[in-house]
Design a protein around this motif. Structure first.
Motif, PDB file in Angstrom:
ATOM      1  N   ILE A  86       0.849  -1.199   0.000  1.00 16.60           N
ATOM      2  CA  ILE A  86       0.000   0.000   0.000  1.00 16.60           C
ATOM      3  C   ILE A  86       0.891   1.259   0.000  1.00 16.60           C
ATOM      4  CG2 ILE A  86      -1.652   1.329   1.408  1.00 16.60           C
ATOM      5  CD1 ILE A  86      -2.715  -1.496   2.364  1.00 16.60           C
ATOM      6  N   ALA A  87       1.967   1.193   0.783  1.00 17.24           N
ATOM      7  CA  ALA A  87       2.861   2.350   0.896  1.00 17.24           C
ATOM      8  C   ALA A  87       3.695   2.559  -0.364  1.00 17.24           C
ATOM      9  CB  ALA A  87       3.779   2.163   2.105  1.00 17.24           C
ATOM     10  N   ASP A  88       4.063   1.461  -1.028  1.00 17.32           N
ATOM     11  CA  ASP A  88       4.978   1.581  -2.166  1.00 17.32           C
ATOM     12  C   ASP A  88       4.625   0.550  -3.249  1.00 17.32           C
ATOM     13  OD1 ASP A  88       7.049   2.030  -3.881  1.00 17.32           O
ATOM     14  OD2 ASP A  88       8.650   1.460  -2.493  1.00 17.32           O
ATOM     15  N   PRO A  89       3.504   0.782  -3.959  1.00 16.72           N
ATOM     16  CA  PRO A  89       3.036  -0.218  -4.932  1.00 16.72           C
ATOM     17  C   PRO A  89       4.023  -0.478  -6.069  1.00 16.72           C
ATOM     18  CG  PRO A  89       1.648   1.753  -4.976  1.00 16.72           C
ATOM     19  CD  PRO A  89       2.583   1.921  -3.846  1.00 16.72           C
ATOM     20  N   LYS A  90       4.788   0.516  -6.413  1.00 17.14           N
ATOM     21  CA  LYS A  90       5.738   0.376  -7.538  1.00 17.14           C
ATOM     22  C   LYS A  90       6.758  -0.729  -7.291  1.00 17.14           C
ATOM     23  CE  LYS A  90       6.401   4.172 -10.673  1.00 17.14           C
ATOM     24  NZ  LYS A  90       7.171   5.349 -11.002  1.00 17.14           N
ATOM     25  N   LYS A  91       7.140  -0.867  -6.041  1.00 12.78           N
ATOM     26  CA  LYS A  91       8.155  -1.858  -5.659  1.00 12.78           C
ATOM     27  C   LYS A  91       7.712  -3.276  -6.033  1.00 12.78           C
ATOM     28  CE  LYS A  91       9.512  -2.824  -1.142  1.00 12.78           C
ATOM     29  NZ  LYS A  91       9.691  -2.298   0.210  1.00 12.78           N
ATOM     30  N   TYR A  92       6.390  -3.454  -6.122  1.00 10.35           N
ATOM     31  CA  TYR A  92       5.846  -4.793  -6.340  1.00 10.35           C
ATOM     32  C   TYR A  92       5.348  -5.019  -7.768  1.00 10.35           C
ATOM     33  CZ  TYR A  92       6.029  -5.210  -1.281  1.00 10.35           C
ATOM     34  OH  TYR A  92       6.468  -5.294   0.025  1.00 10.35           O
TER      35      TYR A  92
ATOM     36  N   GLU B 214      -1.428  -6.369 -10.733  1.00  8.85           N
ATOM     37  CA  GLU B 214      -0.611  -5.350 -10.054  1.00  8.85           C
ATOM     38  C   GLU B 214       0.765  -5.873  -9.660  1.00  8.85           C
ATOM     39  OE1 GLU B 214      -2.671  -3.147  -7.024  1.00  8.85           O
ATOM     40  OE2 GLU B 214      -4.353  -2.754  -8.377  1.00  8.85           O
ATOM     41  N   LEU B 215       0.892  -7.206  -9.642  1.00  8.51           N
ATOM     42  CA  LEU B 215       2.207  -7.809  -9.356  1.00  8.51           C
ATOM     43  C   LEU B 215       2.984  -8.067 -10.654  1.00  8.51           C
ATOM     44  CD1 LEU B 215       1.122 -10.431  -6.638  1.00  8.51           C
ATOM     45  CD2 LEU B 215       2.299  -8.264  -6.233  1.00  8.51           C
ATOM     46  N   GLY B 216       2.378  -7.687 -11.781  1.00  9.46           N
ATOM     47  CA  GLY B 216       3.050  -7.864 -13.070  1.00  9.46           C
ATOM     48  C   GLY B 216       2.806  -9.219 -13.704  1.00  9.46           C
ATOM     49  N   GLY B 217       1.949 -10.035 -13.110  1.00  3.88           N
ATOM     50  CA  GLY B 217       1.648 -11.363 -13.660  1.00  3.88           C
ATOM     51  C   GLY B 217       0.490 -11.331 -14.636  1.00  3.88           C
TER      52      GLY B 217
ATOM     53  N   VAL C 166       7.767 -15.719  -4.057  1.00  2.00           N
ATOM     54  CA  VAL C 166       8.359 -14.552  -4.709  1.00  2.00           C
ATOM     55  C   VAL C 166       8.731 -13.537  -3.640  1.00  2.00           C
ATOM     56  CG1 VAL C 166       7.833 -12.569  -6.171  1.00  2.00           C
ATOM     57  CG2 VAL C 166       7.070 -14.836  -6.841  1.00  2.00           C
ATOM     58  N   ASN C 167       9.899 -13.023  -3.700  1.00  2.00           N
ATOM     59  CA  ASN C 167      10.327 -12.007  -2.736  1.00  2.00           C
ATOM     60  C   ASN C 167      10.613 -10.691  -3.446  1.00  2.00           C
ATOM     61  OD1 ASN C 167      10.330 -13.700  -0.389  1.00  2.00           O
ATOM     62  ND2 ASN C 167      12.087 -14.709  -1.328  1.00  2.00           N
ATOM     63  N   VAL C 168      10.476  -9.620  -2.696  1.00  2.00           N
ATOM     64  CA  VAL C 168      10.762  -8.293  -3.272  1.00  2.00           C
ATOM     65  C   VAL C 168      12.271  -8.067  -3.241  1.00  2.00           C
ATOM     66  CG1 VAL C 168      10.340  -5.831  -3.122  1.00  2.00           C
ATOM     67  CG2 VAL C 168       8.597  -7.443  -2.424  1.00  2.00           C
TER      68      VAL C 168
END
Lengths: 305, 139
Positions: A26-32, A62-65, A303-305
Motif C-alpha cells: 500500500i505504501a509503495d506499490p511500484k516496488k511490487y 498489479e504484481l506484473g503477472g 516470490v520475494n521483493v
C-alpha cells in the motif's frame, strides 16, 4: 508447494508477515509491480462471483503477472461432466497458481491434491473463504493496530455465512477476544464452530437475537447477507431476509471507534445512510482484500521483493 | 453356556454390549467359512455386560475401523490355543473408505469416486469430520 484452503492453514506469524507485506505494498506499490512477471494465475470460478475473481485478477496484474480462467461452470469442462480433480490437473499444466471457487464444500481440497501447483480457496459453498478473512484481518489491523482484546459482534446469517466461520477461526487465536453472535434462531452459528474453536480455548461468547442489546460493547460489528442460494426453501429465505438491518439510529449507542464490516455484496442489511459514517469500513475491506490476495500469491509462489 | 476354545484365530473381547452384531456385519464375518461365535451380553466384572466375537481362523482385521466403532475392544490373537498377542484398540487418526459424508453440499455428494475420508478432531468426544467439508460423522 503449498495451498491455502482454510484461514487456519496460516500461522499467526504468517498472518503477520502477510499484513506487513500488504502494508508495504500500500505504501509503495511500484516496488511490487514486476515481482510476478512471467507467472500466471488461473481463476477457476465454478460459481459466479465478480468481486472475488476481479480482486484476485487485479492483485495478480498489479504484481506484473498474467491471468486466465473461467467465471462460471457453464463455460468450463465441468458442464461436460469433468471432475474437479481432472479440471484442476489440466489447469495446473497451464498456470503457476490457481484461485478456485466452487459451490460444493471441500472441492478445493480435491483440487489441491491434484493440481500440482498452489491452490487458493476462493470460497467453497458455505464452508471456507480464507482470502475474505485476510481482507477482514487487514481491515481490523489498519483500524486498531491490534487483534487482542476485541469484542467482535457478528450479525445476520451465521449458519451459512462462510466468512463468519473463517473469521471466528482466525480471531479465536488471539488473546482476550470475545464474540457476540447476533442472529435469528434459524441462522445461528453452527455448534461445531463453538465446540471446535471457542470452547477448547475458553473464549467467551454469547448468542443474542437483536443488535441493539449488545451494540455498546462491540469493537467490531461484522454484518452479513442472508444468502438466498444457501436455502433449500425459498419461503424461509423471504421470511428472514430483512430481519437484521443496520441503520444510523441503531448506531447511536455504539462506540466511537467501532469498525463496521461487511464482506459484500450487501442487499439491504446495511442502510446506505450508514455509508458516510466514518465507522463504516466495508469498502476499505474490498481494497484490503486485493492487497492481501497479492501478498498471499507472492507467498505461495515464493516470490520475494 | 459353553463356547469351545479356539486353536488358531481371533477373539474380539470387551465389545460394548449391543455392538457385537454391528461389528460382525462391518467385518463381514458372515462371509467366512470357519466357525464364528457372537456372544451377546456376557457378564463382565469390568464392564457389567459385554459382547465377544470368536473367529476360528486367522484373518486380517482393519484395526482403524474397529477402533473407530468401539475403541474399548481388545483383539486377542490365538495360536495353538494360546494368546500370542493382545492388542487394545484406540481411536484412529483417520478413517478411510468406511463412512460416507452425509452433507448434501459436500463435494463427495456429486463426485462419488472420491475416497471418503474422516479425521479425528476431538478425541475426548470422539468426533470425526469429513476431510473435505468438515461435516461431523455420525456413527
Amino acid at each position: 508447494m503449498r495451498s491455502i484452503l482454510n484461514i487456519t492453514d496460516l500461522s499467526l506469524e504468517e498472518l503477520d508477515q502477510l499484513i506487513a507485506t500488504a502494508e508495504d505494498m500500500i505504501a509503495d506499490p511500484k516496488k511490487y509491480s514486476e515481482v510476478c512477471r512471467g507467472k500466471k494465475l488461473a481463476t477457476l470460478f465454478f460459481e459466479p462471483s465478480t468481486r472475488t475473481r476481479l480482486s484476485f485478477e487485479a492483485a495478480m496484474l498489479e504484481l506484473g503477472g498474467s491471468v486466465l480462467g473461467f467465471s462460471e461452470a457453464s463455460s468450463s469442462s465441468a458442464a461436460k461432466g469433468e471432475s474437479v480433480a481432472d479440471t484442476t490437473r489440466v489447469v495446473g499444466c497451464y498456470a503457476d497458481i490457481i484461485a478456485m471457487r466452487h459451490p460444493k464444500e471441500g472441492a478445493p481440497v480435491v483440487a489441491a491434491r491434484k493440481a500440482g501447483v498452489p491452490v487458493i480457496n476462493a470460497g467453497d459453498g458455505g464452508h471456507n473463504h480464507p482470502t475474505q478473512t485476510l481482507a477482514d484481518l487487514l481491515t481490523i489491523w489498519r483500524n486498531r493496530h491490534t487483534f487482542e482484546g476485541l469484542t467482535i459482534g457478528m450479525c445476520g446469517d451465521l449458519k451459512f455465512g462462510r466468512t463468519v466461520h473463517s473469521l471466528v477461526g482466525a480471531m479465536a487465536r488471539y488473546a482476550g477476544v470475545k464474540f457476540v453472535f447476533i442472529s435469528p434462531e434459524e441462522l445461528k452459528i453452527p455448534q461445531y464452530v463453538i465446540t471446535d474453536e471457542l470452547e477448547p480455548r475458553n473464549i467467551p461468547y454469547k448468542e443474542v437475537t437483536t443488535m441493539e442489546e449488545v451494540m455498546p460493547e462491540l469493537d467490531v460489528l461484522y454484518m452479513t447477507r442472508v444468502q438466498g442460494e444457501r436455502f433449500f426453501n425459498e419461503a424461509d429465505y423471504i421470511r428472514l431476509r430483512d430481519t437484521y438491518i443496520l441503520t444510523p439510529e441503531k448506531l447511536t449507542t455504539a462506540k466511537e471507534d467501532l469498525i463496521i464490516m461487511h464482506p459484500l455484496p450487501r442487499v439491504n442489511e446495511i442502510s446506505v445512510k450508514v455509508d458516510d459514517d466514518p465507522r463504516a469500513c466495508y469498502f476499505q475491506q474490498v481494497l484490503n482484500g486485493k492487497f492481501m490476495r497479492a501478498a498471499l500469491i507472492m507467498k505461495l509462489l515464493e516470490v520475494n521483493v | 453356556m459353553i463356547i469351545g476354545q479356539i486353536k488358531d484365530g481371533i477373539v474380539l473381547d470387551h465389545i460394548t454390549a449391543g455392538r457385537g452384531m454391528d461389528i460382525y456385519k462391518i467385518l463381514e464375518l458372515d462371509k467366512l467359512d470357519c466357525t464364528v461365535a457372537l456372544i451377546e451380553r456376557a457378564v463382565s466384572p469390568k464392564m457389567g455386560r459385554k459382547d465377544i466375537i470368536k473367529i476360528d481362523q486367522a484373518m486380517d482385521i482393519d484395526f482403524d475401523v474397529l477402533g473407530y466403532i468401539d475403541p474399548g475392544i481388545t483383539v486377542n490373537t490365538i495360536r495353538d490355543g494360546e494368546v500370542v498377542e493382545r492388542r487394545q484398540m484406540a481411536l484412529p487418526e483417520r478413517v478411510v473408505g468406511v463412512l460416507k459424508c452425509k452433507n448434501p453440499r459436500c463435494i463427495t455428494s456429486v463426485e462419488q469416486e472420491l475416497t471418503q475420508e474422516f479425521k479425528l478432531t476431538d478425541r475426548k468426544n470422539q468426533v470425526y469430520r469429513c476431510i473435505y467439508c468438515d461435516h461431523k460423522a455420525s456413527k
